[in-house]
Design a protein around this motif. Structure first.
Motif, PDB file in Angstrom:
ATOM      1  N   SER A   6       3.621  -5.083   8.689  1.00 55.50           N
ATOM      2  CA  SER A   6       3.594  -3.828   7.969  1.00 55.50           C
ATOM      3  C   SER A   6       5.015  -3.376   7.660  1.00 55.50           C
ATOM      4  N   GLY A   7       5.289  -3.090   6.430  1.00 59.54           N
ATOM      5  CA  GLY A   7       6.636  -2.723   6.003  1.00 59.54           C
ATOM      6  C   GLY A   7       7.482  -3.910   5.604  1.00 59.54           C
ATOM      7  N   ARG A   9       8.710  -7.343   3.506  1.00 61.34           N
ATOM      8  CA  ARG A   9       8.867  -7.659   2.093  1.00 61.34           C
ATOM      9  C   ARG A   9       8.978  -9.164   1.898  1.00 61.34           C
ATOM     10  N   GLY A  35      -0.716  -2.858  -0.143  1.00 63.39           N
ATOM     11  CA  GLY A  35       0.734  -2.875  -0.229  1.00 63.39           C
ATOM     12  C   GLY A  35       1.169  -2.472  -1.619  1.00 63.39           C
ATOM     13  N   GLU A  38       6.976  -3.866  -5.389  1.00 63.65           N
ATOM     14  CA  GLU A  38       8.114  -2.962  -5.583  1.00 63.65           C
ATOM     15  C   GLU A  38       8.805  -3.232  -6.911  1.00 63.65           C
ATOM     16  N   THR A  65       5.578  -5.817  -1.004  1.00 61.96           N
ATOM     17  CA  THR A  65       5.691  -5.189   0.317  1.00 61.96           C
ATOM     18  C   THR A  65       4.296  -4.909   0.854  1.00 61.96           C
ATOM     19  N   LYS A  66       4.172  -4.918   2.157  1.00 66.57           N
ATOM     20  CA  LYS A  66       2.874  -4.713   2.806  1.00 66.57           C
ATOM     21  C   LYS A  66       2.854  -3.388   3.547  1.00 66.57           C
ATOM     22  N   GLY A  67       1.724  -2.670   3.414  1.00 64.22           N
ATOM     23  CA  GLY A  67       1.541  -1.439   4.176  1.00 64.22           C
ATOM     24  C   GLY A  67       2.219  -0.233   3.574  1.00 64.22           C
ATOM     25  N   GLN A  68       2.820  -0.361   2.402  1.00 65.70           N
ATOM     26  CA  GLN A  68       3.461   0.755   1.718  1.00 65.70           C
ATOM     27  C   GLN A  68       2.983   0.768   0.264  1.00 65.70           C
TER      28      GLN A  68
END
Length: 376
Positions: A6-7, A9, A35, A38, A65-68
């Motif tokens: 998570s978080g 890239r 996610g 970006e 990116t994952k979780g954002q």
């Protein structure tokens, strides 16, 4: 993507089609829901300035990116190193929710400028083709140009029927003079009727649930005038979206799909043809189409609503008059309420086309600055 924490890239270099093809739709949806992208920079490898691969390939440089869920910034396409270095950190920002809903497959558009994003967003306020005016419009491929050729390519047919590929018609031109093949009417009709019996039972078919002959007025789709689309195209052509109203008794291979409408209304069909033929929608199509007009793009193309207004009536009249080129369209023209063959002179036709483009732009709700941006 599943290997990221998570978080975390990751940078990726992929064919541009990874962000537009139907086959990777589930991956894009998972990416946008769990996610974000970006940054998505697209380049066209002209002259192999970026990679030692085929120069016509469009390439995507992505940071995921994952979780954002920050906005996705789309930049490009860039055709050389200098433009890439100057513009890679600028572009149009898109929310994940919008990208999920733009097309049936959550395809990413080729929109690298914020003003382009605003035009596209304005046009997207109109309903998608698949939902437009409750007509149930669906693209259909009649016969395959290769594997079905024995069904439509016959020597010395007793009742000849012209077969048109995508090059056999053009915008506001029902026949360019290019014939793909010649079929025997009875042979091809028998085959299409046989297939229809199966297609009405398939849920994925445009004909699902319909009954022959009552739901078809006793005539197969190829026996009536209909809107055909050139299937093989790309965003670097002069025009990417090339529709035409073709007359009855024309067979269309898969390179020229047509629009089938179980709830047919010829006046609405004329309005739809005007929208599909407009420069506004061609600009929109260029933001998605890579090499062919895929159904998941076409189904999601926005079509302006038909309001009860003088402008709508004018669109129908001009479109009908342009499309009804000759007596082959007599029945269709009568249903629309326009005469046949009235716009024959090039200057008259061009004036009608210019007026139609302006009226369709207004129907989309575009303002002057947005229309000027489309024509840049």
């Amino acid at each position: 993507f599943t290997l990221l924490r998570s978080g975390g890239r990751a940078g990726m270099v992929l064919p541009k089609t990874a962000f537009s093809s139907q086959g990777l739709a589930d991956w894009r949806r998972e990416l946008l829901r769990s996610g974000s992208v970006e940054s998505l920079v697209t380049i066209v490898n002209s002259g192999q300035w970026a990679f030692n691969i085929h120069p016509q390939f469009s390439i995507a440089l992505a940071v995921i990116t994952k979780g954002q869920s920050p906005p996705t910034r789309i930049s490009g396409p860039f055709f050389n190193k200098q433009d890439f270095l100057e513009g890679r950190d600028r572009g149009a920002e898109w929310s994940n929710d919008v990208l999920l809903e733009l097309t049936e497959s959550s395809a990413f558009p080729n929109v690298g400028r914020q003003d382009s994003e605003q035009v596209l967003r304005t046009m997207r306020r109109s309903p998608s083709l698949v939902d437009w005016e409750h007509l149930g419009a669906r693209p259909v491929q009649e016969l395959n140009a290769t594997s079905d050729r024995h069904h439509f390519d016959h020597e010395n047919p007793s009742h000849p029927v012209t077969v048109l590929s995508g090059r056999g018609f053009n915008i506001w031109t029902s026949f360019t003079g290019e014939v793909f093949a010649t079929a025997d009417y009875e042979i091809v009709r028998t085959e299409l009727l046989r297939r229809l019996g199966n297609q009405t039972k398939l849920k994925k078919s445009a004909f699902y649930g319909l009954k022959w002959p009552e739901d078809f007025d006793g005539t197969l789709p190829f026996e009536k005038a209909r809107i055909a689309m050139r299937g093989m195209t790309n965003p670097t052509n002069t025009r990417t979206l090339i529709p035409a109203l073709v007359p009855g008794r024309r067979i269309l291979p898969h390179t020229a799909p047509y629009l089938f409408m179980p709830k047919r209304n010829e006046s609405k069909e004329a309005f739809l043809l005007a929208a599909l033929s407009s420069i506004c929608l061609d600009w929109y199509a260029r933001k998605f189409v890579e090499s062919s007009l895929m159904n998941h793009f076409l189904n999601a193309f926005p079509i302006p609503e038909m309001t009860e207004s003088e402008a709508t009536d004018r669109i129908v009249f001009l479109s009908g008059s342009l499309a009804a080129e000759n007596p082959e369209f007599e029945d269709w023209a009568v249903a629309v309420g326009v005469p046949v063959g009235t716009l024959k002179e090039e200057d008259e036709r061009n004036e009608a086309i210019y007026e139609l483009d302006a009226l369709v732009a207004l129907a989309y709700g575009l303002d002057r600055a947005q229309v000027e941006h489309i024509f840049e």
